[in-house]
Design a protein around this motif. Structure first.
Motif, PDB file in Angstrom:
ATOM      1  N   LEU A 110       1.990   8.205   3.218  1.00  0.00           N
ATOM      2  CA  LEU A 110       2.126   6.995   2.411  1.00  0.00           C
ATOM      3  C   LEU A 110       3.476   6.951   1.707  1.00  0.00           C
ATOM      4  N   ARG A 111       4.026   5.741   1.617  1.00  0.00           N
ATOM      5  CA  ARG A 111       5.297   5.548   0.919  1.00  0.00           C
ATOM      6  C   ARG A 111       5.238   4.221   0.159  1.00  0.00           C
ATOM      7  N   ASP A 112       5.377   4.274  -1.161  1.00  0.00           N
ATOM      8  CA  ASP A 112       5.309   3.072  -1.988  1.00  0.00           C
ATOM      9  C   ASP A 112       6.657   2.369  -2.016  1.00  0.00           C
ATOM     10  N   GLU A 113       6.601   1.050  -1.901  1.00  0.00           N
ATOM     11  CA  GLU A 113       7.816   0.233  -1.903  1.00  0.00           C
ATOM     12  C   GLU A 113       7.522  -1.100  -2.577  1.00  0.00           C
ATOM     13  N   SER A 114       8.568  -1.885  -2.740  1.00  0.00           N
ATOM     14  CA  SER A 114       8.437  -3.283  -3.134  1.00  0.00           C
ATOM     15  C   SER A 114       9.099  -4.085  -2.019  1.00  0.00           C
ATOM     16  N   ILE A 115       8.351  -4.999  -1.390  1.00  0.00           N
ATOM     17  CA  ILE A 115       8.892  -5.682  -0.221  1.00  0.00           C
ATOM     18  C   ILE A 115       9.011  -7.184  -0.464  1.00  0.00           C
ATOM     19  N   PRO A 116      10.023  -7.817   0.137  1.00  0.00           N
ATOM     20  CA  PRO A 116      10.163  -9.269   0.006  1.00  0.00           C
ATOM     21  C   PRO A 116       9.089  -9.991   0.801  1.00  0.00           C
ATOM     22  N   VAL A 117       8.566 -11.072   0.239  1.00  0.00           N
ATOM     23  CA  VAL A 117       7.513 -11.837   0.921  1.00  0.00           C
ATOM     24  C   VAL A 117       7.914 -13.298   1.110  1.00  0.00           C
ATOM     25  N   GLY A 118       9.183 -13.597   0.900  1.00  0.00           N
ATOM     26  CA  GLY A 118       9.667 -14.960   1.121  1.00  0.00           C
ATOM     27  C   GLY A 118       9.996 -15.693  -0.160  1.00  0.00           C
ATOM     28  N   GLU A 119      10.984 -16.605  -0.058  1.00  0.00           N
ATOM     29  CA  GLU A 119      11.407 -17.463  -1.160  1.00  0.00           C
ATOM     30  C   GLU A 119      11.815 -16.659  -2.399  1.00  0.00           C
ATOM     31  N   GLY A 120      12.388 -15.483  -2.191  1.00  0.00           N
ATOM     32  CA  GLY A 120      12.902 -14.673  -3.285  1.00  0.00           C
ATOM     33  C   GLY A 120      11.866 -13.826  -4.006  1.00  0.00           C
ATOM     34  N   PHE A 121      10.612 -13.856  -3.556  1.00  0.00           N
ATOM     35  CA  PHE A 121       9.559 -13.081  -4.204  1.00  0.00           C
ATOM     36  C   PHE A 121       9.360 -11.739  -3.490  1.00  0.00           C
ATOM     37  N   SER A 122       8.885 -10.760  -4.264  1.00  0.00           N
ATOM     38  CA  SER A 122       8.541  -9.464  -3.688  1.00  0.00           C
ATOM     39  C   SER A 122       7.204  -9.011  -4.272  1.00  0.00           C
ATOM     40  N   GLU A 123       6.560  -8.075  -3.579  1.00  0.00           N
ATOM     41  CA  GLU A 123       5.250  -7.583  -4.010  1.00  0.00           C
ATOM     42  C   GLU A 123       5.198  -6.065  -3.864  1.00  0.00           C
ATOM     43  N   PRO A 124       4.387  -5.388  -4.717  1.00  0.00           N
ATOM     44  CA  PRO A 124       4.208  -3.941  -4.540  1.00  0.00           C
ATOM     45  C   PRO A 124       3.506  -3.679  -3.212  1.00  0.00           C
ATOM     46  N   ALA A 125       3.979  -2.667  -2.505  1.00  0.00           N
ATOM     47  CA  ALA A 125       3.436  -2.387  -1.175  1.00  0.00           C
ATOM     48  C   ALA A 125       3.373  -0.887  -0.941  1.00  0.00           C
ATOM     49  N   THR A 126       2.595  -0.507   0.034  1.00  0.00           N
ATOM     50  CA  THR A 126       2.522   0.884   0.488  1.00  0.00           C
ATOM     51  C   THR A 126       2.638   0.892   2.003  1.00  0.00           C
ATOM     52  N   VAL A 127       3.616   1.618   2.501  1.00  0.00           N
ATOM     53  CA  VAL A 127       3.793   1.778   3.942  1.00  0.00           C
ATOM     54  C   VAL A 127       2.899   2.931   4.400  1.00  0.00           C
ATOM     55  N   VAL A 128       2.043   2.653   5.370  1.00  0.00           N
ATOM     56  CA  VAL A 128       1.202   3.685   5.979  1.00  0.00           C
ATOM     57  C   VAL A 128       1.918   4.123   7.252  1.00  0.00           C
ATOM     58  N   ASP A 129       2.631   5.229   7.153  1.00  0.00           N
ATOM     59  CA  ASP A 129       3.499   5.662   8.246  1.00  0.00           C
ATOM     60  C   ASP A 129       2.715   6.535   9.227  1.00  0.00           C
ATOM     61  N   LEU A 130       2.145   5.884  10.234  1.00  0.00           N
ATOM     62  CA  LEU A 130       1.393   6.585  11.270  1.00  0.00           C
ATOM     63  C   LEU A 130       2.021   6.369  12.636  1.00  0.00           C
ATOM     64  N   GLY A 131       3.337   6.180  12.644  1.00  0.00           N
ATOM     65  CA  GLY A 131       4.044   6.033  13.907  1.00  0.00           C
ATOM     66  C   GLY A 131       4.127   4.595  14.367  1.00  0.00           C
ATOM     67  N   PRO A 132       4.859   4.370  15.470  1.00  0.00           N
ATOM     68  CA  PRO A 132       5.095   3.003  15.945  1.00  0.00           C
ATOM     69  C   PRO A 132       3.864   2.289  16.471  1.00  0.00           C
ATOM     70  N   GLU A 133       2.806   3.015  16.740  1.00  0.00           N
ATOM     71  CA  GLU A 133       1.594   2.371  17.257  1.00  0.00           C
ATOM     72  C   GLU A 133       0.592   2.035  16.155  1.00  0.00           C
ATOM     73  N   TYR A 134       0.368   2.958  15.223  1.00  0.00           N
ATOM     74  CA  TYR A 134      -0.704   2.794  14.235  1.00  0.00           C
ATOM     75  C   TYR A 134      -0.197   2.488  12.823  1.00  0.00           C
ATOM     76  N   GLY A 135       1.093   2.412  12.636  1.00  0.00           N
ATOM     77  CA  GLY A 135       1.638   2.120  11.320  1.00  0.00           C
ATOM     78  C   GLY A 135       1.261   0.728  10.839  1.00  0.00           C
ATOM     79  N   VAL A 136       1.220   0.565   9.515  1.00  0.00           N
ATOM     80  CA  VAL A 136       0.928  -0.737   8.911  1.00  0.00           C
ATOM     81  C   VAL A 136       1.432  -0.703   7.472  1.00  0.00           C
TER      82      VAL A 136
END
Length: 249
Positions: free
Chosen positions: A101-127
């Motif tokens: 897991l990796r916590d980030e803040s990601i852009p969601v459009g129109e200048g807004f961003s939201e707290p997010a967590t990257v689930v790093d399970l590789g190029p197939e299962y990541g989300v």
């Protein structure tokens, strides 16, 4: 020989025999022993039997596979594999391992961003999961899907425009080159039930734009275009992004 001399001889004979025994031992000649017997003080251990536990080398524990129990099925509005709206970050760490897991803040459009967590399970299962707030206790959306994730109908990142039309029937697409460019309108399509819970964005290949720049210019901007528009057909479109709402926007 008188009695006194006889006693001396017997005593001398015993002493000589004992002396001979002692001298023989000191010189390395052990007393007569059976051929299969060990000499006194011989404590060399016998080789360990293969069945002896200490003779079996310990095996390292296999590392747990965080995706072993994952079924990469996306049900818009309900779940992403085992992940639901009420899956907290703590639960997520227990599910896949905190190291993934990796916590980030990601852009969601129109200048807004939201707290997010990257689930790093590789190029197939990541989300990537976005949260409703910084407490990271409720999941709002899932995006950034790896190639293994798809809906029960077979919609996932990388799906071709032709395959998407087979699944959706007739639909509309927003023009390209702005924040919501290439967004598919599910309302009125054959998957109208996902309207509001599933966002799909199409992207043209760069080679198609280079070959047909006029077709690309004809379908750009904040306008809607029918899925059977010939300019769309010329752009080698594919699903580039899929966003799933677990909590209704």
């Amino acid at each position: 020989m008188n009695g006194h001399e006889h006693m001396n001889a017997r005593h001398l004979g015993i002493s000589a025999g004992l002396l001979s025994l002692l001298l023989g031992t000191a010189c390395g000649a052990p007393p007569d022993l059976p051929s299969d017997a060990s000499a006194p003080g011989d404590s060399a251990p016998s080789p360990a039997s293969p069945s002896t536990p200490s003779a079996i080398p310990s095996q390292p524990e296999a590392e747990a596979d965080p995706i072993a129990d994952f079924e990469p099925v996306v049900i818009p509005g309900e779940r992403v594999g085992p992940i639901t709206a009420t899956t907290s970050r703590e639960t997520l760490a227990n599910l896949v391992g905190a190291e993934h897991l990796r916590d980030e803040s990601i852009p969601v459009g129109e200048g807004f961003s939201e707290p997010a967590t990257v689930v790093d399970l590789g190029p197939e299962y990541g989300v990537t999961l976005t949260w409703t707030d910084d407490s990271r206790t409720r999941i709002a959306t899932a995006r950034g899907f790896g190639s293994a994730w798809e809906t029960p109908e077979g919609i996932g990142v990388g799906l071709s425009f032709a395959e998407l039309k087979t699944i959706l029937g007739s639909f509309q697409v927003y023009g390209f080159a702005w924040d919501y460019g290439g967004s598919v309108v599910l309302e009125g399509s054959d998957l109208n039930q996902y309207y509001g819970d599933l966002v799909l964005r199409l992207k043209p290949s760069q080679s198609a734009i280079d070959i047909s720049p006029q077709a690309y210019q004809a379908v750009t901007g904040d306008s809607l275009f029918a899925s059977d528009n010939p300019n769309l057909e010329a752009l080698d479109l594919y699903v580039d992004e899929m966003i799933v709402y677990l909590i209704a926007p």
